[in-house]
Design a protein around this motif. Structure first.
Motif, PDB file in Angstrom:
ATOM      1  N   LEU A  78      15.396 -58.543 -36.626  1.00  0.00           N
ATOM      2  CA  LEU A  78      15.150 -58.018 -35.291  1.00  0.00           C
ATOM      3  C   LEU A  78      15.635 -56.576 -35.237  1.00  0.00           C
ATOM      4  N   HIS A  79      14.825 -55.728 -34.691  1.00  0.00           N
ATOM      5  CA  HIS A  79      15.209 -54.337 -34.463  1.00  0.00           C
ATOM      6  C   HIS A  79      15.577 -54.238 -32.989  1.00  0.00           C
ATOM      7  N   ILE A  80      16.843 -53.948 -32.697  1.00  0.00           N
ATOM      8  CA  ILE A  80      17.332 -53.839 -31.328  1.00  0.00           C
ATOM      9  C   ILE A  80      18.011 -52.479 -31.194  1.00  0.00           C
ATOM     10  N   ALA A  81      17.549 -51.681 -30.218  1.00  0.00           N
ATOM     11  CA  ALA A  81      18.119 -50.345 -30.084  1.00  0.00           C
ATOM     12  C   ALA A  81      17.943 -49.839 -28.664  1.00  0.00           C
ATOM     13  N   ALA A  82      18.865 -49.024 -28.216  1.00  0.00           N
ATOM     14  CA  ALA A  82      18.730 -48.359 -26.926  1.00  0.00           C
ATOM     15  C   ALA A  82      18.422 -46.892 -27.200  1.00  0.00           C
ATOM     16  N   LEU A  83      17.191 -46.633 -27.561  1.00  0.00           N
ATOM     17  CA  LEU A  83      16.748 -45.281 -27.895  1.00  0.00           C
ATOM     18  C   LEU A  83      16.174 -44.614 -26.657  1.00  0.00           C
ATOM     19  N   ALA A  84      16.366 -43.331 -26.540  1.00  0.00           N
ATOM     20  CA  ALA A  84      15.810 -42.614 -25.393  1.00  0.00           C
ATOM     21  C   ALA A  84      15.282 -41.262 -25.840  1.00  0.00           C
ATOM     22  N   THR A  85      14.329 -41.277 -26.735  1.00  0.00           N
ATOM     23  CA  THR A  85      13.781 -40.020 -27.215  1.00  0.00           C
ATOM     24  C   THR A  85      12.762 -39.435 -26.248  1.00  0.00           C
ATOM     25  N   VAL A  86      12.015 -40.270 -25.551  1.00  0.00           N
ATOM     26  CA  VAL A  86      11.015 -39.803 -24.591  1.00  0.00           C
ATOM     27  C   VAL A  86      11.368 -40.256 -23.182  1.00  0.00           C
ATOM     28  N   VAL A  87      11.737 -41.518 -23.030  1.00  0.00           N
ATOM     29  CA  VAL A  87      12.070 -42.084 -21.724  1.00  0.00           C
ATOM     30  C   VAL A  87      13.586 -42.117 -21.592  1.00  0.00           C
ATOM     31  N   ALA A  88      14.109 -41.379 -20.627  1.00  0.00           N
ATOM     32  CA  ALA A  88      15.565 -41.296 -20.459  1.00  0.00           C
ATOM     33  C   ALA A  88      16.156 -42.552 -19.823  1.00  0.00           C
ATOM     34  N   GLN A  89      15.353 -43.293 -19.059  1.00  0.00           N
ATOM     35  CA  GLN A  89      15.861 -44.492 -18.386  1.00  0.00           C
ATOM     36  C   GLN A  89      16.352 -45.496 -19.423  1.00  0.00           C
ATOM     37  N   LEU A  90      17.512 -46.092 -19.171  1.00  0.00           N
ATOM     38  CA  LEU A  90      18.061 -47.080 -20.092  1.00  0.00           C
ATOM     39  C   LEU A  90      17.085 -48.240 -20.256  1.00  0.00           C
ATOM     40  N   HIS A  91      16.711 -48.494 -21.487  1.00  0.00           N
ATOM     41  CA  HIS A  91      15.856 -49.627 -21.830  1.00  0.00           C
ATOM     42  C   HIS A  91      16.172 -50.016 -23.268  1.00  0.00           C
ATOM     43  N   VAL A  92      16.061 -51.319 -23.552  1.00  0.00           N
ATOM     44  CA  VAL A  92      16.444 -51.818 -24.869  1.00  0.00           C
ATOM     45  C   VAL A  92      15.270 -52.570 -25.487  1.00  0.00           C
ATOM     46  N   PRO A  93      14.613 -51.978 -26.487  1.00  0.00           N
ATOM     47  CA  PRO A  93      13.555 -52.687 -27.194  1.00  0.00           C
ATOM     48  C   PRO A  93      14.136 -53.766 -28.108  1.00  0.00           C
ATOM     49  N   VAL A  94      13.463 -54.902 -28.163  1.00  0.00           N
ATOM     50  CA  VAL A  94      13.797 -55.981 -29.090  1.00  0.00           C
ATOM     51  C   VAL A  94      12.502 -56.250 -29.864  1.00  0.00           C
ATOM     52  N   ILE A  95      12.504 -55.837 -31.142  1.00  0.00           N
ATOM     53  CA  ILE A  95      11.270 -55.812 -31.932  1.00  0.00           C
ATOM     54  C   ILE A  95      11.398 -56.723 -33.147  1.00  0.00           C
ATOM     55  N   PRO A  96      10.535 -57.745 -33.256  1.00  0.00           N
ATOM     56  CA  PRO A  96      10.550 -58.565 -34.471  1.00  0.00           C
ATOM     57  C   PRO A  96       9.955 -57.755 -35.630  1.00  0.00           C
ATOM     58  N   ARG A  97      10.631 -57.783 -36.774  1.00  0.00           N
ATOM     59  CA  ARG A  97      10.156 -57.040 -37.940  1.00  0.00           C
ATOM     60  C   ARG A  97      10.012 -57.989 -39.122  1.00  0.00           C
ATOM     61  N   TYR A  98       9.082 -57.636 -39.983  1.00  0.00           N
ATOM     62  CA  TYR A  98       8.772 -58.469 -41.157  1.00  0.00           C
ATOM     63  C   TYR A  98       8.773 -57.573 -42.392  1.00  0.00           C
ATOM     64  N   ARG A  99       9.080 -58.166 -43.530  1.00  0.00           N
ATOM     65  CA  ARG A  99       9.067 -57.405 -44.773  1.00  0.00           C
ATOM     66  C   ARG A  99       7.709 -56.769 -45.027  1.00  0.00           C
ATOM     67  N   SER A 100       6.667 -57.365 -44.521  1.00  0.00           N
ATOM     68  CA  SER A 100       5.301 -56.889 -44.785  1.00  0.00           C
ATOM     69  C   SER A 100       4.865 -55.732 -43.877  1.00  0.00           C
ATOM     70  N   ASP A 101       5.684 -55.352 -42.884  1.00  0.00           N
ATOM     71  CA  ASP A 101       5.218 -54.242 -42.020  1.00  0.00           C
ATOM     72  C   ASP A 101       5.927 -52.938 -42.301  1.00  0.00           C
TER      73      ASP A 101
END
Length: 101
Positions: A78-101
């Motif tokens: 799982l990729h979990i991060a509170a990144l704000a490179t474009v959108v300054a509002q606090l938001h936390v993506p939770v992204i499933p990741r696979y070896r194949s992507d």
């Protein structure tokens, strides 16, 4: 100041529902089904700015969403991060990741 969802988040995602602290949204991305938690706290930009109770509640919500994605999609990571490179509002993506992507 009342909470308002950033226009870019609204345009690029779809509401799924509300958790105790955060709105849960599905990103409009055909590559993978990733979710975003947006704490409904006006003006917050950084995780470190939340008080201890809200930080704990957000971490619990991130954990619950991550576990649900693991159970349903069985990602390698799982990729979990509170990144704000474009959108300054606090938001936390939770992204499933696979070896194949």
């Amino acid at each position: 100041m009342s909470f308002m969802l950033d226009a870019r988040l609204a345009a690029d995602s779809h509401p799924i529902g509300d958790l105790a602290l955060s709105g849960l949204r599905l990103m409009d991305d055909a590559r993978c089904p990733w979710l975003i938690l947006v704490p409904r706290i006006a003006g917050e930009r950084e995780l470190v700015d939340l008080d201890a109770g809200d930080r704990g509640a957000l971490l619990d919500e991130i954990t619950a969403v991550g576990r649900a994605l693991e159970l349903e999609l069985q990602p390698d990571k799982l990729h979990i991060a509170a990144l704000a490179t474009v959108v300054a509002q606090l938001h936390v993506p939770v992204i499933p990741r696979y070896r194949s992507d």
